[in-house]
Design a protein around this motif. Structure first.
Motif, PDB file in Angstrom:
ATOM      1  N   THR A 185     -38.689 -13.223 -13.382  1.00 19.36           N
ATOM      2  CA  THR A 185     -38.189 -12.275 -13.953  1.00 19.36           C
ATOM      3  C   THR A 185     -37.363 -11.227 -13.040  1.00 19.36           C
ATOM      4  O   THR A 185     -37.477 -11.672 -11.820  1.00 19.36           O
ATOM      5  N   GLU A 186     -36.957 -10.322 -13.748  1.00 13.63           N
ATOM      6  CA  GLU A 186     -36.043  -9.387 -12.533  1.00 13.63           C
ATOM      7  C   GLU A 186     -37.009  -9.047 -11.562  1.00 13.63           C
ATOM      8  O   GLU A 186     -36.698  -8.719 -10.584  1.00 13.63           O
ATOM      9  N   ARG A 187     -38.260  -8.667 -12.016  1.00 13.97           N
ATOM     10  CA  ARG A 187     -39.187  -8.236 -11.000  1.00 13.97           C
ATOM     11  C   ARG A 187     -39.478  -9.282  -9.802  1.00 13.97           C
ATOM     12  O   ARG A 187     -39.746  -8.943  -8.741  1.00 13.97           O
ATOM     13  N   ASP A 210     -29.583 -16.068  -2.757  1.00 17.29           N
ATOM     14  CA  ASP A 210     -29.848 -14.367  -3.091  1.00 17.29           C
ATOM     15  C   ASP A 210     -30.075 -14.078  -4.314  1.00 17.29           C
ATOM     16  O   ASP A 210     -29.995 -15.032  -5.308  1.00 17.29           O
ATOM     17  N   ASP A 211     -30.042 -12.684  -4.669  1.00 20.80           N
ATOM     18  CA  ASP A 211     -30.590 -12.501  -6.057  1.00 20.80           C
ATOM     19  C   ASP A 211     -29.479 -12.648  -7.104  1.00 20.80           C
ATOM     20  O   ASP A 211     -29.444 -13.185  -8.254  1.00 20.80           O
ATOM     21  N   ALA A 212     -28.053 -12.780  -6.806  1.00 23.51           N
ATOM     22  CA  ALA A 212     -27.174 -13.191  -7.554  1.00 23.51           C
ATOM     23  C   ALA A 212     -27.036 -14.484  -7.838  1.00 23.51           C
ATOM     24  O   ALA A 212     -26.886 -15.066  -9.003  1.00 23.51           O
ATOM     25  N   ASP A 213     -27.353 -15.455  -6.737  1.00 27.82           N
ATOM     26  CA  ASP A 213     -27.518 -16.966  -7.147  1.00 27.82           C
ATOM     27  C   ASP A 213     -28.772 -17.280  -8.107  1.00 27.82           C
ATOM     28  O   ASP A 213     -28.486 -18.122  -9.049  1.00 27.82           O
ATOM     29  N   LEU A 214     -29.862 -16.800  -7.779  1.00 28.45           N
ATOM     30  CA  LEU A 214     -30.889 -16.821  -8.858  1.00 28.45           C
ATOM     31  C   LEU A 214     -30.700 -16.279 -10.129  1.00 28.45           C
ATOM     32  O   LEU A 214     -31.220 -16.829 -11.134  1.00 28.45           O
ATOM     33  N   ARG A 215     -30.091 -15.138 -10.213  1.00 27.02           N
ATOM     34  CA  ARG A 215     -29.945 -14.566 -11.582  1.00 27.02           C
ATOM     35  C   ARG A 215     -28.948 -15.469 -12.234  1.00 27.02           C
ATOM     36  O   ARG A 215     -29.123 -15.578 -13.420  1.00 27.02           O
ATOM     37  N   ALA A 216     -28.002 -15.950 -11.685  1.00 18.11           N
ATOM     38  CA  ALA A 216     -27.143 -16.935 -12.427  1.00 18.11           C
ATOM     39  C   ALA A 216     -27.912 -18.157 -12.828  1.00 18.11           C
ATOM     40  O   ALA A 216     -27.707 -18.546 -14.079  1.00 18.11           O
ATOM     41  N   LEU A 217     -28.942 -19.013 -12.057  1.00 16.13           N
ATOM     42  CA  LEU A 217     -29.571 -19.812 -12.423  1.00 16.13           C
ATOM     43  C   LEU A 217     -30.724 -19.424 -13.817  1.00 16.13           C
ATOM     44  O   LEU A 217     -30.831 -20.220 -14.618  1.00 16.13           O
ATOM     45  N   MET A 218     -31.273 -18.222 -13.629  1.00 13.41           N
ATOM     46  CA  MET A 218     -32.186 -17.832 -14.661  1.00 13.41           C
ATOM     47  C   MET A 218     -31.308 -17.646 -15.965  1.00 13.41           C
ATOM     48  O   MET A 218     -31.722 -17.816 -17.000  1.00 13.41           O
ATOM     49  N   ASP A 219     -30.028 -17.289 -15.925  1.00 14.36           N
ATOM     50  CA  ASP A 219     -29.173 -16.984 -17.155  1.00 14.36           C
ATOM     51  C   ASP A 219     -28.775 -18.311 -17.645  1.00 14.36           C
ATOM     52  O   ASP A 219     -28.299 -18.401 -18.934  1.00 14.36           O
ATOM     53  N   ASP A 220     -29.003 -19.460 -16.861  1.00 10.17           N
ATOM     54  CA  ASP A 220     -28.477 -20.895 -17.645  1.00 10.17           C
ATOM     55  C   ASP A 220     -29.878 -21.573 -17.854  1.00 10.17           C
ATOM     56  O   ASP A 220     -30.827 -21.596 -17.523  1.00 10.17           O
ATOM     57  N   PRO A 221     -29.892 -21.622 -19.305  1.00 10.10           N
ATOM     58  CA  PRO A 221     -31.030 -22.340 -19.993  1.00 10.10           C
ATOM     59  C   PRO A 221     -31.306 -23.724 -19.379  1.00 10.10           C
ATOM     60  O   PRO A 221     -32.485 -24.109 -20.058  1.00 10.10           O
ATOM     61  N   LEU A 226     -38.648 -20.850 -11.009  1.00 10.81           N
ATOM     62  CA  LEU A 226     -40.302 -20.851 -10.778  1.00 10.81           C
ATOM     63  C   LEU A 226     -40.685 -20.146  -9.821  1.00 10.81           C
ATOM     64  O   LEU A 226     -40.524 -20.352  -8.551  1.00 10.81           O
ATOM     65  N   VAL A 227     -41.468 -19.042  -9.988  1.00  5.65           N
ATOM     66  CA  VAL A 227     -42.302 -18.345  -8.757  1.00  5.65           C
ATOM     67  C   VAL A 227     -43.756 -18.642  -9.038  1.00  5.65           C
ATOM     68  O   VAL A 227     -44.261 -18.796  -9.720  1.00  5.65           O
ATOM     69  N   VAL A 228     -44.215 -19.263  -7.535  1.00  5.96           N
ATOM     70  CA  VAL A 228     -45.797 -19.692  -7.294  1.00  5.96           C
ATOM     71  C   VAL A 228     -46.274 -18.619  -6.620  1.00  5.96           C
ATOM     72  O   VAL A 228     -46.048 -18.080  -5.531  1.00  5.96           O
ATOM     73  N   THR A 229     -47.672 -18.102  -6.960  1.00  4.95           N
ATOM     74  CA  THR A 229     -48.495 -17.206  -6.274  1.00  4.95           C
ATOM     75  C   THR A 229     -49.826 -17.893  -6.226  1.00  4.95           C
ATOM     76  O   THR A 229     -50.228 -18.799  -6.969  1.00  4.95           O
ATOM     77  N   MET A 230     -50.605 -17.295  -5.128  1.00  3.27           N
ATOM     78  CA  MET A 230     -52.056 -17.960  -5.114  1.00  3.27           C
ATOM     79  C   MET A 230     -52.873 -16.688  -4.728  1.00  3.27           C
ATOM     80  O   MET A 230     -52.316 -15.676  -4.318  1.00  3.27           O
ATOM     81  N   SER A 231     -54.299 -17.182  -5.281  1.00  2.00           N
ATOM     82  CA  SER A 231     -55.241 -16.065  -4.738  1.00  2.00           C
ATOM     83  C   SER A 231     -56.450 -16.849  -4.271  1.00  2.00           C
ATOM     84  O   SER A 231     -56.532 -17.948  -4.754  1.00  2.00           O
ATOM     85  N   ASP A 232     -57.464 -16.222  -3.787  1.00  2.00           N
ATOM     86  CA  ASP A 232     -58.822 -16.641  -3.446  1.00  2.00           C
ATOM     87  C   ASP A 232     -59.679 -15.572  -3.447  1.00  2.00           C
ATOM     88  O   ASP A 232     -59.336 -14.477  -3.591  1.00  2.00           O
ATOM     89  N   ARG A 233     -60.862 -16.099  -2.997  1.00  2.00           N
ATOM     90  CA  ARG A 233     -61.769 -14.801  -3.009  1.00  2.00           C
ATOM     91  C   ARG A 233     -61.642 -13.838  -1.730  1.00  2.00           C
ATOM     92  O   ARG A 233     -62.515 -12.795  -2.044  1.00  2.00           O
ATOM     93  N   GLY A 241     -44.471 -19.817  -3.292  1.00  2.00           N
ATOM     94  CA  GLY A 241     -43.577 -20.825  -3.380  1.00  2.00           C
ATOM     95  C   GLY A 241     -42.558 -20.568  -4.607  1.00  2.00           C
ATOM     96  O   GLY A 241     -42.777 -19.610  -5.295  1.00  2.00           O
ATOM     97  N   ILE A 242     -41.550 -21.379  -4.365  1.00  2.00           N
ATOM     98  CA  ILE A 242     -40.444 -21.245  -5.317  1.00  2.00           C
ATOM     99  C   ILE A 242     -40.029 -22.673  -5.755  1.00  2.00           C
ATOM    100  O   ILE A 242     -39.997 -23.700  -4.848  1.00  2.00           O
ATOM    101  N   VAL A 243     -39.545 -22.895  -7.100  1.00  2.00           N
ATOM    102  CA  VAL A 243     -39.123 -24.016  -7.516  1.00  2.00           C
ATOM    103  C   VAL A 243     -37.734 -23.869  -8.444  1.00  2.00           C
ATOM    104  O   VAL A 243     -37.848 -22.951  -9.331  1.00  2.00           O
ATOM    105  N   LEU A 244     -36.643 -24.566  -7.902  1.00  2.00           N
ATOM    106  CA  LEU A 244     -35.406 -24.365  -8.554  1.00  2.00           C
ATOM    107  C   LEU A 244     -35.152 -25.844  -9.341  1.00  2.00           C
ATOM    108  O   LEU A 244     -35.121 -26.886  -8.547  1.00  2.00           O
ATOM    109  N   LEU A 245     -35.106 -25.906 -10.517  1.00  2.00           N
ATOM    110  CA  LEU A 245     -35.066 -26.886 -11.360  1.00  2.00           C
ATOM    111  C   LEU A 245     -33.964 -27.015 -12.363  1.00  2.00           C
ATOM    112  O   LEU A 245     -33.939 -26.145 -13.045  1.00  2.00           O
ATOM    113  N   HIS A 246     -33.337 -27.881 -12.406  1.00  2.00           N
ATOM    114  CA  HIS A 246     -32.133 -28.233 -13.269  1.00  2.00           C
ATOM    115  C   HIS A 246     -32.814 -29.368 -14.194  1.00  2.00           C
ATOM    116  O   HIS A 246     -32.747 -30.714 -13.614  1.00  2.00           O
ATOM    117  N   ARG A 247     -32.807 -29.094 -15.509  1.00  2.00           N
ATOM    118  CA  ARG A 247     -33.213 -30.047 -16.409  1.00  2.00           C
ATOM    119  C   ARG A 247     -32.239 -30.701 -17.374  1.00  2.00           C
ATOM    120  O   ARG A 247     -31.561 -29.806 -18.074  1.00  2.00           O
TER     121      ARG A 247
END
Length: 359
Positions: A185-187, A210-221, A226-233, A241-247
């Motif tokens: 998301t924007e965040r 950069d932000d503009a590149d990613l925003r353009a991909l986000m606007d393309d259906p 995809l942003v990946v987060t992790m946690s543990d105890r 992590g990040i995944v840029l996927l064209h489907r």
């Protein structure tokens, strides 16, 4: 320009005024204190390479309220080039991302001779370092401000692993590892852009977005960011992590898959890649993946090959846009379902549930 990931400080007449071993009542100038706190907020790690009695010097750093800001300090009487090299290796940072500041020309010369990629600065410049472009990351995120604490938690985790008796997988089970894969998301934009810039070992192409590149991909259906987060105890690892996927209807194209080197030992890269493969198998499509070999991302090549990707030609590849450069390889996989990770609990967006437009 390569951004500095870690600044290594000398102490005497550099971080503080005076020489501790000569009995001086050393003090830290306010302008130096501001540099330390500002770089910390930007996510630039900081360490120490000082010729001093360790216990005395560390006690003084604690007294002046700065000890917590330094990771992997090297305080002793050996060559400073050795200390700087050990810090870089322990952090798993390229030497070109390390900086060193010292008041003594001979010490800077010794480091520069043995570690020519490390950037060396005189103490007279210390108060101005935060204003230099190499100490100014293009994006500063919520993870930046807690990067030092995440590394310190990682060192505590490593210490516990050393004390653990048993197979690695058994230890990983004790960590309660959790991975989340969400649509950006924007965040998350700034965090995603930062990941494309900072990751190198587990980065399939090394292409920054950069932000503009990613925003353009986000606007393309037809694209997923995809942003990946992790946690543990021990706490959150933050965005790892990040995944840029064209489907399309017949093939999913992995334009970029990158994970932080901090979570390689937890199987983050293989968990993420296996998840993408499994989702593609469920959707009944082929997978293509861009890969540009560098001197740092051999591990990413191994991950793709181990997952079954190869260089064999397939008609589906002709439907994709050309690679961003001639040195980018386009790998292919006919995916099959993959088992879930035995040590990582995965909470991920359902890619197969989204309808893809047909050309």
């Amino acid at each position: 320009m390569t951004i500095v990931k870690c600044l290594v400080w000398d102490l005497d007449n550099t971080l503080w005024r005076g020489t501790l071993a000569e009995g001086d009542d050393v003090e830290v100038p306010e302008e130096i204190r501001r540099v330390i706190t500002e770089l910390d907020a930007r996510g630039v790690l900081q360490s120490v390479a000082s010729k001093n009695d360790h216990d005395v010097a560390w006690a003084r750093l604690e007294q002046v309220g700065l000890a917590e800001y330094f990771v992997l300090p090297r305080i002793g009487w050996g060559p400073k080039s050795v200390s700087v090299k050990e810090i870089a290796e322990r952090l798993d940072f390229a030497e070109s991302t390390i900086a060193f500041v010292d008041d003594q020309p001979t010490e800077r010369a010794e480091v520069a001779f043995h570690l020519p990629e490390v950037r060396c600065y005189p103490a007279e410049q210390a108060a101005d370092l935060a204003a230099l472009p190499e100490f100014t990351p293009p994006v500063v995120t919520e993870d930046s401000a807690r990067r030092r604490r995440m590394y310190q938690a990682g060192f505590r985790r490593d210490t516990e692993r050393e004390r653990f008796t048993g197979p690695d997988e058994d230890f990983l089970r004790t960590l309660d590892l959790r991975m989340s894969v969400v649509r950006a998301t924007e965040r998350e934009l700034a965090r995603a852009a930062e990941l494309t810039l900072r990751t190198s070992q587990m980065n399939a192409t090394g292409v920054p977005y950069d932000d503009a590149d990613l925003r353009a991909l986000m606007d393309d259906p037809d694209h997923e960011v995809l942003v990946v987060t992790m946690s543990d105890r021990f706490g959150p690892h933050g965005a790892v992590g990040i995944v840029l996927l064209h489907r399309t209807a017949d093939v999913w194209h992995l334009k970029l898959l990158a994970t932080s080197c901090r979570v390689v030992a937890f199987g983050a890269g293989s968990t993420l890649l296996n998840w993408v493969v499994d989702r593609a198998a469920l959707a009944g499509v082929h997978l293509a993946a861009d890969f540009r070999p560098t001197d740092r991302n051999r591990m990413m090549d191994i991950a793709y090959r181990f997952a079954g990707f190869d260089d064999e030609a397939c008609a589906c590849l002709a439907t994709l846009a050309p690679a961003v450069s001639d040195d980018v390889l386009r790998l292919h996989l006919l995916p099959e379902p993959r088992p879930v990770s035995p040590v990582v609990t995965l909470d991920a967006v359902d890619l197969a549930a989204v309808e893809v437009r047909r050309g």
